[in-house]
Design an enzyme around this catalytic site. Structure first.
Site, PDB file in Angstrom:
ATOM      1  N   SER A 153     116.438  91.198  54.290  1.00 35.32           N
ATOM      2  CA  SER A 153     116.623  92.016  55.655  1.00 35.32           C
ATOM      3  C   SER A 153     116.324  90.625  56.950  1.00 35.32           C
ATOM      4  CB  SER A 153     115.701  92.728  54.757  1.00 35.32           C
ATOM      5  OG  SER A 153     114.491  92.668  54.479  1.00 35.32           O
ATOM      6  N   GLY A 162     112.458  88.023  53.421  1.00 36.48           N
ATOM      7  CA  GLY A 162     111.932  86.342  53.266  1.00 36.48           C
ATOM      8  C   GLY A 162     113.147  85.528  52.916  1.00 36.48           C
ATOM      9  N   LEU A 163     113.476  83.803  53.064  1.00 29.59           N
ATOM     10  CA  LEU A 163     115.051  83.773  52.333  1.00 29.59           C
ATOM     11  C   LEU A 163     115.605  83.844  51.123  1.00 29.59           C
ATOM     12  CD1 LEU A 163     114.514  80.673  54.745  1.00 29.59           C
ATOM     13  CD2 LEU A 163     115.546  81.695  55.624  1.00 29.59           C
ATOM     14  N   SER A 164     116.479  83.436  51.044  1.00 28.22           N
ATOM     15  CA  SER A 164     116.817  83.661  49.487  1.00 28.22           C
ATOM     16  C   SER A 164     115.679  82.157  48.945  1.00 28.22           C
ATOM     17  CB  SER A 164     118.023  83.150  49.323  1.00 28.22           C
ATOM     18  OG  SER A 164     118.453  82.638  48.577  1.00 28.22           O
ATOM     19  N   GLY A 165     115.820  82.614  47.584  1.00 30.45           N
ATOM     20  CA  GLY A 165     114.466  81.761  47.049  1.00 30.45           C
ATOM     21  C   GLY A 165     112.952  81.732  47.633  1.00 30.45           C
ATOM     22  N   ALA A 166     113.124  82.337  48.471  1.00 31.89           N
ATOM     23  CA  ALA A 166     111.651  82.563  49.178  1.00 31.89           C
ATOM     24  C   ALA A 166     110.503  82.826  47.836  1.00 31.89           C
ATOM     25  CB  ALA A 166     111.896  83.150  50.193  1.00 31.89           C
ATOM     26  N   GLY A 167     110.866  83.635  47.483  1.00 32.07           N
ATOM     27  CA  GLY A 167     109.595  83.989  45.810  1.00 32.07           C
ATOM     28  C   GLY A 167     109.213  85.312  45.589  1.00 32.07           C
ATOM     29  N   LYS A 168     110.486  85.929  47.089  1.00 33.76           N
ATOM     30  CA  LYS A 168     110.463  87.594  46.904  1.00 33.76           C
ATOM     31  C   LYS A 168     110.097  88.057  45.716  1.00 33.76           C
ATOM     32  CE  LYS A 168     114.012  88.399  48.966  1.00 33.76           C
ATOM     33  NZ  LYS A 168     114.588  86.640  49.699  1.00 33.76           N
TER      34      LYS A 168
HETATM   35  P1  ADP Z   1     114.101  84.918  46.142  1.00 33.19           P
HETATM   36  O1  ADP Z   1     113.804  86.388  44.952  1.00 33.19           O
HETATM   37  O2  ADP Z   1     113.182  85.269  47.192  1.00 33.19           O
HETATM   38  O3  ADP Z   1     115.495  84.891  46.666  1.00 33.19           O
HETATM   39  P2  ADP Z   1     113.224  84.466  43.678  1.00 33.19           P
HETATM   40  O4  ADP Z   1     111.331  84.714  43.509  1.00 33.19           O
HETATM   41  O5  ADP Z   1     114.588  84.372  42.778  1.00 33.19           O
HETATM   42  O6  ADP Z   1     113.057  84.631  45.663  1.00 33.19           O
HETATM   43  O7  ADP Z   1     112.585  82.226  44.079  1.00 33.19           O
HETATM   44  C1  ADP Z   1     111.536  82.021  44.357  1.00 33.19           C
HETATM   45  C2  ADP Z   1     111.616  80.237  42.997  1.00 33.19           C
HETATM   46  O8  ADP Z   1     109.923  79.655  44.371  1.00 33.19           O
HETATM   47  C3  ADP Z   1     110.920  80.702  42.027  1.00 33.19           C
HETATM   48  O9  ADP Z   1     111.377  79.608  41.226  1.00 33.19           O
HETATM   49  C4  ADP Z   1     109.976  80.415  41.788  1.00 33.19           C
HETATM   50  O10 ADP Z   1     108.827  80.060  40.722  1.00 33.19           O
HETATM   51  C5  ADP Z   1     109.424  79.068  42.935  1.00 33.19           C
HETATM   52  N1  ADP Z   1     107.793  79.669  44.273  1.00 33.19           N
HETATM   53  C6  ADP Z   1     106.696  78.833  43.488  1.00 33.19           C
HETATM   54  N2  ADP Z   1     105.543  79.739  44.522  1.00 33.19           N
HETATM   55  C7  ADP Z   1     105.806  80.126  44.428  1.00 33.19           C
HETATM   56  C8  ADP Z   1     104.978  81.352  45.003  1.00 33.19           C
HETATM   57  N3  ADP Z   1     103.567  80.883  45.843  1.00 33.19           N
HETATM   58  N4  ADP Z   1     105.243  82.226  45.544  1.00 33.19           N
HETATM   59  C9  ADP Z   1     106.511  82.617  44.870  1.00 33.19           C
HETATM   60  N5  ADP Z   1     107.742  82.173  44.517  1.00 33.19           N
HETATM   61  C10 ADP Z   1     107.385  80.868  44.018  1.00 33.19           C
END
Ligand code: ADP
Length: 185
Positions: free
Chosen positions: A87, A13-19
């Site tokens: 990815s 998923g995108l950067s900041g998606a929640g992975k």
């Molecule tokens: P990634 O690893 O995809 O780059 P991050 O996990 O570092 O993303 O950041 C995701 C952000 O989105 C966090 O601040 C998290 O608290 C917020 N968020 C909001 N809702 C959700 C959700 N349902 N699942 C995961 N993250 C979420």
């Protein structure tokens, strides 16, 4: 040989998606079921295993191939490997899948969050820079993201808390028979 079966959970998923957030919640849940959990987080991998690689298509593919190879070895050894990496390319994810599936299941988790929402969250302050043109080749803004067409698990984070998203992943793994019930549950 252990009778424990390893598998790889691949968050894309995108950067900041929640992975990473979801992987960090799912991991301890799996540990409570007695499995050995290992993490391959894209940001961490880029500080050692893939140090020096950039964000061209070629470098991104090299990064994902390395992660896929390590995930396949860990899967072979019986670990449950949680990969969190943008990815962005479908073919490259398919290559990782092929490597892992030599030894165990590959479960693709599409962490589906729109660019607008990721930019609102802007956890690392990168979207502001990307929109200002200060970061070239930024996935979803100035670089492609090829969404999975048929992921094993599809999480839509915009209507959920991180805990709900993690619970959905765990439930899907249970439904597939990849993990048992939590000890004491
Ligand atoms: P990634 O690893 O995809 O780059 P991050 O996990 O570092 O993303 O950041 C995701 C952000 O989105 C966090 O601040 C998290 O608290 C917020 N968020 C909001 N809702 C959700 C959700 N349902 N699942 C995961 N993250 C979420």
């Amino acid at each position: 040989m252990s009778d424990r079966r390893g598998f790889t959970l691949w968050f894309t998923g995108l950067s900041g998606a929640g992975k990473s957030t979801i992987a960090d919640l799912v991991g301890p849940e799996l540990e409570r079921r007695g499995v050995l959990v290992d993490y391959l987080d894209g940001d961490v991998v880029r500080t050692h295993l893939s140090k020096g690689l950039g964000f061209s298509k070629e470098d991104r593919d090299t990064n994902i191939n390395r992660i896929g190879w390590v995930a396949s070895r860990l899967t072979r050894a019986g670990a449950v490997t949680l990969v969190s990496a943008i990815s962005p390319y479908r073919d490259t994810r398919a290559d990782a899948r092929r490597m892992v599936e030599e030894f165990g299941p590959f479960v693709e988790v599409f962490v589906d969050t729109s660019v607008e929402e990721c930019a609102n969250r802007d956890v690392k302050g990168l979207y502001a820079k990307a929109f200002a043109g200060e970061i070239k080749e930024f996935t979803g803004v100035s670089d492609p993201y090829e969404a999975p067409e048929d992921p094993e698990i599809h999480i839509r984070t915009e209507s959920q808390t991180p805990e709900q998203s993690a619970a959905e992943v765990v439930a899907a793994l249970e439904a597939r028979g990849l993990i048992g019930q939590a000890v004491g549950a």
